[in-house]
Design a protein around this motif. Structure first.
Motif, short mmCIF file in Angstrom:
data_model
loop_
_atom_site.label_atom_id
_atom_site.label_comp_id
_atom_site.label_asym_id
_atom_site.label_seq_id
_atom_site.Cartn_x
_atom_site.Cartn_y
_atom_site.Cartn_z
N ILE A 241 0.85 -1.19 0.00
CA ILE A 241 0.00 0.00 0.00
C ILE A 241 0.89 1.25 0.00
CG2 ILE A 241 -1.74 1.32 1.28
CD1 ILE A 241 -2.85 -1.28 0.20
N VAL A 242 0.58 2.17 -0.89
CA VAL A 242 1.21 3.48 -0.86
C VAL A 242 0.15 4.50 -0.47
CG1 VAL A 242 2.45 5.27 -2.14
CG2 VAL A 242 2.86 2.85 -2.66
N ASP A 243 0.34 5.14 0.65
CA ASP A 243 -0.45 6.29 1.07
C ASP A 243 0.57 7.28 1.60
OD1 ASP A 243 -2.36 8.09 1.78
OD2 ASP A 243 -3.50 6.74 3.08
N TYR A 244 1.05 8.13 0.71
CA TYR A 244 2.21 8.97 0.99
C TYR A 244 2.08 9.70 2.33
CZ TYR A 244 6.24 11.85 0.03
OH TYR A 244 7.48 12.44 0.11
N PRO A 245 3.18 9.75 3.11
CA PRO A 245 4.56 9.37 2.78
C PRO A 245 4.90 7.91 3.08
CG PRO A 245 4.54 10.39 4.93
CD PRO A 245 3.11 10.43 4.43
N PHE A 246 3.89 7.10 3.35
CA PHE A 246 4.15 5.73 3.77
C PHE A 246 3.98 4.73 2.63
CE2 PHE A 246 2.27 7.95 7.51
CZ PHE A 246 3.46 8.09 8.22
N ARG A 271 1.86 8.74 -5.25
CA ARG A 271 1.33 9.08 -3.92
C ARG A 271 0.30 8.08 -3.42
NH1 ARG A 271 5.18 11.58 -4.13
NH2 ARG A 271 5.60 13.74 -3.51
N ARG A 272 -0.23 7.25 -4.31
CA ARG A 272 -1.28 6.32 -3.89
C ARG A 272 -1.21 5.05 -4.73
NH1 ARG A 272 -7.80 7.39 -3.13
NH2 ARG A 272 -8.46 5.22 -3.30
N HIS A 273 -1.34 3.91 -4.04
CA HIS A 273 -1.32 2.62 -4.75
C HIS A 273 -1.93 1.57 -3.83
CE1 HIS A 273 0.18 -0.77 -7.18
NE2 HIS A 273 0.42 -1.35 -6.02
#
Length: 275
Positions: A241-246, A271-273
């Motif tokens: 999971i990408v939920d920026y900045p993580f 920024r999101r995935h």
């Protein structure tokens, strides 16, 4: 100028593939990698993570191919992991409130902390926390590492955490309000279905913990709150999971795509995935 990545490893054992995946992705990009451990001791791979015959109990099969076992062993035995940076030597320790001169010590602590985290954050483009069972012992509740994570968040720089390394993100909180930095975020991590019922092991200690001491899924569900979410993706081969900045990765097979996605974050502004 090539980007620089700070990779944090447990001194009680990391999972081989969870280091190989990001490192190989960074190497292809020509990134410079600096390794860090809590006290500066050299990190080593957990033996099951370099054994293709080891059967993972929750999944009922081997999770390490012969090729990955070789790649993980080669990296673990190389000199790349020698002489890691010491987190303890760089980040000061918050004084106890019972200290005789607490106010002066706290002022000095904050001054030293600002200098140390400022230097580290300015010197690196991203932070990686490698998973495995070892992080349960010396990374999850490591206040020095929490301060480093908070500094990267404040600087709006990405952080990749894998498996039980994601626990660091759940516990890294500002001292004043103790609010979760994951509140409202979407993350993945080790789900209950993947937890051992017995045999959680660590390097350097002769102790069978049994199951993990805390269910990471429950902690992440609480930490993300009603506007965020934990995504276990059980039944799917990978979960990143990408939920920026993580950038968060569930477990072993997610290490390769998680490294590639951090590159996408750094190179193309992803920024999101995954949610």
């Amino acid at each position: 100028m090539s980007k620089r990545i700070l990779v944090v490893l447990s001194e009680f054992g990391y999972w081989g593939e969870e280091l190989v995946g990001p490192v190989e992705a960074f190497d292809r990009q020509g990134y410079q990698i600096t390794f860090m451990t809590p006290t500066g001791k050299r990190a080593h791979a957990l033996p099951p993570s370099v054994d293709p015959e080891y059967v993972d109990p929750p999944l009922g099969r081997s999770v390490t191919t012969r090729d990955m076992a070789r790649r993980a062993a080669d990296l673990d035995e190389s000199d790349r992991l020698d002489n890691p940076v010491s987190l303890q030597a760089l980040i000061p320790e918050r004084p106890y409130y019972s200290a005789l001169n607490h106010l002066r010590e706290l002022e000095e602590y904050h001054a030293r902390l600002d200098r140390a985290t400022g230097d580290l954050v300015s010197g690196f483009d991203g932070l990686v926390i490698v998973g495995g069972s070892g992080p349960i012992v010396d990374l999850a509740n490591n206040e020095r590492l929490h301060e480093l994570v908070l500094a990267f968040v404040k600087a709006d720089k990405p952080i990749l955490a894998e498996c039980y390394g994601v626990a660091v993100l759940a516990f890294a909180r500002e001292w004043e309000d103790r609010a979760s930095i994951l509140w409202g975020k979407h993350v993945t991590g080790h789900p209950k279905e993947y937890d051992y019922k017995d045999g959680t092991g660590f390097l350097g200690v002769d102790f069978n913990m049994g199951p993990p001491p805390y269910p990471l899924e429950y902690i992440l569900r609480d930490a993300t709150g009603p506007e965020g979410a934990f995504h276990g993706n059980v039944g799917k081969e990978t979960s990143v999971i990408v939920d920026y900045p993580f950038v968060t990765a569930r477990s072993t097979p997610d290490s390769i795509p998680s490294g590639e996605l951090l590159v996408e974050v750094l190179e193309n502004g992803l920024r999101r995935h995954g949610w």
